[in-house]
Write a protein that holds these residues in place. Structure first.
Motif, mmCIF file in Angstrom:
data_model
loop_
_atom_site.group_PDB
_atom_site.id
_atom_site.type_symbol
_atom_site.label_atom_id
_atom_site.label_comp_id
_atom_site.label_asym_id
_atom_site.label_seq_id
_atom_site.Cartn_x
_atom_site.Cartn_y
_atom_site.Cartn_z
ATOM 1 N N ARG A 96 4.985 5.191 3.476
ATOM 2 C CA ARG A 96 4.698 5.462 4.884
ATOM 3 C C ARG A 96 5.709 4.792 5.807
ATOM 4 N NH1 ARG A 96 -0.005 2.738 5.978
ATOM 5 N NH2 ARG A 96 0.016 3.780 7.950
ATOM 6 N N ARG A 117 8.269 5.810 7.503
ATOM 7 C CA ARG A 117 8.557 6.522 8.743
ATOM 8 C C ARG A 117 7.419 6.350 9.759
ATOM 9 N NH1 ARG A 117 9.944 12.790 8.862
ATOM 10 N NH2 ARG A 117 11.808 12.395 10.047
ATOM 11 N N THR A 118 6.195 6.545 9.305
ATOM 12 C CA THR A 118 5.032 6.411 10.187
ATOM 13 C C THR A 118 4.956 5.007 10.776
ATOM 14 O OG1 THR A 118 3.833 8.041 8.866
ATOM 15 C CG2 THR A 118 2.524 6.627 10.307
ATOM 16 N N LEU A 119 5.137 4.011 9.942
ATOM 17 C CA LEU A 119 5.070 2.626 10.416
ATOM 18 C C LEU A 119 6.206 2.327 11.398
ATOM 19 C CD1 LEU A 119 4.124 0.951 7.043
ATOM 20 C CD2 LEU A 119 2.662 1.147 9.057
ATOM 21 N N GLU A 173 13.222 6.834 3.813
ATOM 22 C CA GLU A 173 11.982 7.371 4.380
ATOM 23 C C GLU A 173 11.589 8.707 3.752
ATOM 24 O OE1 GLU A 173 12.112 5.368 8.817
ATOM 25 O OE2 GLU A 173 12.473 7.499 8.637
ATOM 26 N N ASP A 232 0.785 -1.746 2.602
ATOM 27 C CA ASP A 232 0.697 -0.673 3.596
ATOM 28 C C ASP A 232 1.736 0.419 3.370
ATOM 29 O OD1 ASP A 232 -1.362 -2.098 4.678
ATOM 30 O OD2 ASP A 232 -0.440 -2.362 6.661
ATOM 31 N N PHE A 233 2.802 0.120 2.644
ATOM 32 C CA PHE A 233 3.809 1.147 2.357
ATOM 33 C C PHE A 233 3.316 2.133 1.304
ATOM 34 C CE2 PHE A 233 7.124 -2.250 3.448
ATOM 35 C CZ PHE A 233 7.077 -1.919 4.780
ATOM 36 N N ASP A 240 -2.345 5.478 2.106
ATOM 37 C CA ASP A 240 -2.355 6.491 3.156
ATOM 38 C C ASP A 240 -3.014 5.918 4.413
ATOM 39 O OD1 ASP A 240 -5.116 6.587 2.778
ATOM 40 O OD2 ASP A 240 -5.036 8.391 1.560
ATOM 41 N N GLU A 241 -3.157 6.732 5.421
ATOM 42 C CA GLU A 241 -3.713 6.303 6.694
ATOM 43 C C GLU A 241 -5.111 5.718 6.579
ATOM 44 O OE1 GLU A 241 -2.300 6.235 9.760
ATOM 45 O OE2 GLU A 241 -0.408 6.919 8.940
#
Length: 64
Positions: free
Chosen positions: A2, A4-6, A32, A56-57, A60-61
């Motif tokens: 994740r 990119r999202t972070l 990414e 967290d990497f 999922d959300e």
């Protein structure tokens, strides 16, 4: 992963994130996008730069 999202949640460009993490800016899209395998050291640097635990990497959300 994740990354990119972070990164986007922190309002960072790929260039800014690359500088904080210590990788070449051209590496960020590949990392990414999952076409490059970051080293453990790179992931630890990203964890520190983004202020999140390593796990967290890889979740999922919803945290699974």
């Amino acid at each position: 992963m994740r990354l990119r999202t972070l990164r986007e949640k922190r309002g960072l460009t790929q260039e800014q994130a690359a500088e904080m993490i210590g990788v070449h800016p051209k590496s960020m899209p590949r990392i990414e996008g999952g076409t490059a395998n970051p080293t453990v050291a790179t992931l630890v640097a990203a964890s520190v730069a983004y202020g999140v635990p390593l796990r967290d990497f890889f979740t999922d959300e919803e945290g699974t």
